[in-house]
Design a protein around this motif. Structure first.
Motif, PDB file in Angstrom:
ATOM      1  N   TYR A 168       0.774  -1.279  -0.004  1.00  0.00           N
ATOM      2  CA  TYR A 168       0.086  -0.043   0.126  1.00  0.00           C
ATOM      3  C   TYR A 168       0.798   1.500  -0.179  1.00  0.00           C
ATOM      4  CZ  TYR A 168      -3.017   3.763   1.682  1.00  0.00           C
ATOM      5  OH  TYR A 168      -3.518   5.129   1.761  1.00  0.00           O
ATOM      6  N   GLN A 169       2.030   1.199   0.837  1.00  0.00           N
ATOM      7  CA  GLN A 169       2.788   2.484   0.798  1.00  0.00           C
ATOM      8  C   GLN A 169       3.250   2.907  -0.590  1.00  0.00           C
ATOM      9  OE1 GLN A 169       3.535  -0.238   2.618  1.00  0.00           O
ATOM     10  NE2 GLN A 169       5.535  -0.900   2.465  1.00  0.00           N
ATOM     11  N   ARG A 190       1.169   5.914  -2.096  1.00  0.00           N
ATOM     12  CA  ARG A 190       1.237   7.166  -1.500  1.00  0.00           C
ATOM     13  C   ARG A 190       2.113   8.321  -2.213  1.00  0.00           C
ATOM     14  NH1 ARG A 190       2.793   5.214   4.673  1.00  0.00           N
ATOM     15  NH2 ARG A 190       0.798   4.132   5.092  1.00  0.00           N
ATOM     16  N   SER A 225       3.182  11.103  -0.983  1.00  0.00           N
ATOM     17  CA  SER A 225       4.243  11.689  -0.216  1.00  0.00           C
ATOM     18  C   SER A 225       5.729  11.041  -0.399  1.00  0.00           C
ATOM     19  CB  SER A 225       3.933  11.531   1.426  1.00  0.00           C
ATOM     20  OG  SER A 225       3.668  10.186   1.713  1.00  0.00           O
TER      21      SER A 225
END
Length: 456
Positions: free
Chosen positions: A427-428, A431, A433
């Motif tokens: 999932y990360q 992102r 960011s």
């Protein structure tokens, strides 16, 4: 977009002077392996995206030193007559393997591997890197934007913000990253990408009033067209746009917003359209969007995004930071030996690399496994033993191009491959960011004694 024009001078001079020196030293025919990889991803990026594979194959096929190229090199005194004679008969006769187009990659991933004689392989460095560094950067930006769009279509509109040839390449790379169309007609013709576009503010300003402009566009393109409603007053523009389509016997396809507070305008325009009964009319937004602006519009009633400048310039990272390095070469006794650069901050790992992606029981990627050796069969066995998904495919075999990687359906296959490859990531990785690469890269060297011998 295949070309009959030679790509042989899309190269740096030192590639030819290296061939000159190798001819003189008797090493030009030594078997060599070159590798394209990134030491690091652009700052904060969590994965890269392979794009440009078909364009590389076209460039390799067109890499020929014809009479015009030879005459120029001779007149400029770049290399000797002996080397010019050699170049005149150049045809890449080696092998190229690589990550299939659309795959994600990480630091150390062997994105492309070129095998041949030193003279055959070294000369392709610049043209390969220029294609990959541009196309991979655009595809990575496109991927982040389509993640931010959460399934809403993204359309490429950046031709006026980059070089005219780069615009066509960027449109193709954007499709690899998930975009659904392009404003560039040459990209539509060359790659079968859906072409999109209707009218700019100048069309509205040409007419005596907005009603006349909208009526003219609807007459030309039908009521299902997209009308740009922010030349003057947006609420009045919306009302006039809907009326123009209905006067022609249909409902308006879409309105486009290109300025102002797009989030607030999207809500008010949607409310106005619904109040007018134009519930089927869609809203598309443009105006210097990037992945962050698209994410900010996530809660707004927007149906599609048109993206230009930030897409074709890699959204802050115009290069994928890929390099092209020799990793194996034949020694004086005919043995294949690992070689590597040891310069501070620019080290490389020697050995022919074979890569696989290790997945957990849920099918989620946990590791990029890169095995280095001078014996490729051993490396493939190691990948299989680890249960990793193989990542590399043959692109050129014995100088012959594997056509499935640039023929009909290749671009669509790359786009679908990217969706599947990205979906494997944790999932990360999704992102926006800044962060570390989504998964770690683990290197396994099956020939550590080569490293010890080089260190002595």
């Amino acid at each position: 977009m295949r070309t009959t024009a030679s790509t042989a001078l899309l190269t740096d001079m030192y590639e030819l002077t290296m061939i000159e020196g190798a001819v003189r030293s008797g090493t030009a025919e030594r078997r060599s392996v070159f590798e394209v990889f990134a030491r690091r991803l652009p700052a904060g990026r969590r994965y890269g995206v392979v794009a440009g594979t078909a364009r590389i194959l076209d460039a390799v096929e067109a890499f020929r030193f014809g009479p015009a190229e030879i005459d120029y090199l001779g007149a400029a005194g770049v290399v000797s007559g002996e080397t010019l004679d050699r170049l005149a008969g150049y045809r890449f006769g080696g092998d190229i393997t690589g990550y299939a187009e659309g795959e994600v990659f990480f630091p150390g991933s062997p994105v492309l591997t070129v095998e041949g004689t030193f003279a055959d392989a070294v000369v392709l460095e610049t043209v390969i890197l220029s294609i990959l560094n541009h196309d991979c950067a655009v595809a990575a930006a496109a991927s982040r934007m389509t993640v931010a769009a959460h399934g809403r279509p993204c359309l490429e509109m950046g031709a006026r913000r980059t070089h005219e040839a780069a615009a066509v390449a960027a449109a193709r790379a954007a499709v690899v990253g998930g975009f659904a169309g392009t404003s560039v007609l040459e990209a539509g013709r060359s790659y079968g990408i859906r072409a999109i576009g209707t009218a700019a503010h100048s069309f509205t300003l040409l007419h005596d009033d907005e009603e006349a402009a909208f009526a003219a566009q609807v007459a030309a393109l039908g009521p299902g067209t997209t009308l740009l409603v922010d030349t003057y007053d947006v609420p009045r523009g919306v009302e006039r746009a809907v009326a123009a389509a209905r006067a022609a016997g249909g409902e308006l396809g879409a309105v486009r917003l290109d300025s102002g507070d797009l989030v607030a305008q999207a809500f008010t325009v949607r409310e106005q359209l619904d109040a007018l009964g134009a519930t089927s009319t869609r809203i598309t937004v443009t105006s210097d969007l990037d992945e962050y602006a698209i994410a900010a519009l996530g809660a707004a009633p927007v149906d599609s995004y048109g993206v230009g400048t930030k897409l074709v310039t890699g959204s802050g990272h115009p290069t994928a930071e890929l390099v092209y390095k020799i990793v194996v070469r034949e020694d004086a006794e005919g043995r294949m030996e690992e070689v590597a650069k040891a310069s501070a901050s620019k080290t490389s790992m020697g050995g022919h690399k074979v890569a696989g992606r290790v997945l957990d029981e849920a099918g989620r990627a946990v590791e990029e496994l890169v095995v280095a050796t001078s014996d490729v069969a051993r490396a493939r066995t190691e990948i299989e033993r680890a249960g990793a998904r193989p990542l590399q495919v043959p692109l050129v075999v014995g100088g012959e191009i594997v056509e499935e990687h640039r023929g009909p359906g290749a671009l669509e296959a790359a786009a679908q491959r990217h969706l599947a490859s990205r979906a494997e990531l944790p999932y990360q990785a999704w992102r926006l960011s800044e962060g570390e690469p989504a998964i770690p890269t683990r290197h396994v060297d099956l020939d550590p004694r080569d490293d010890e011998r080089r260190a002595r």
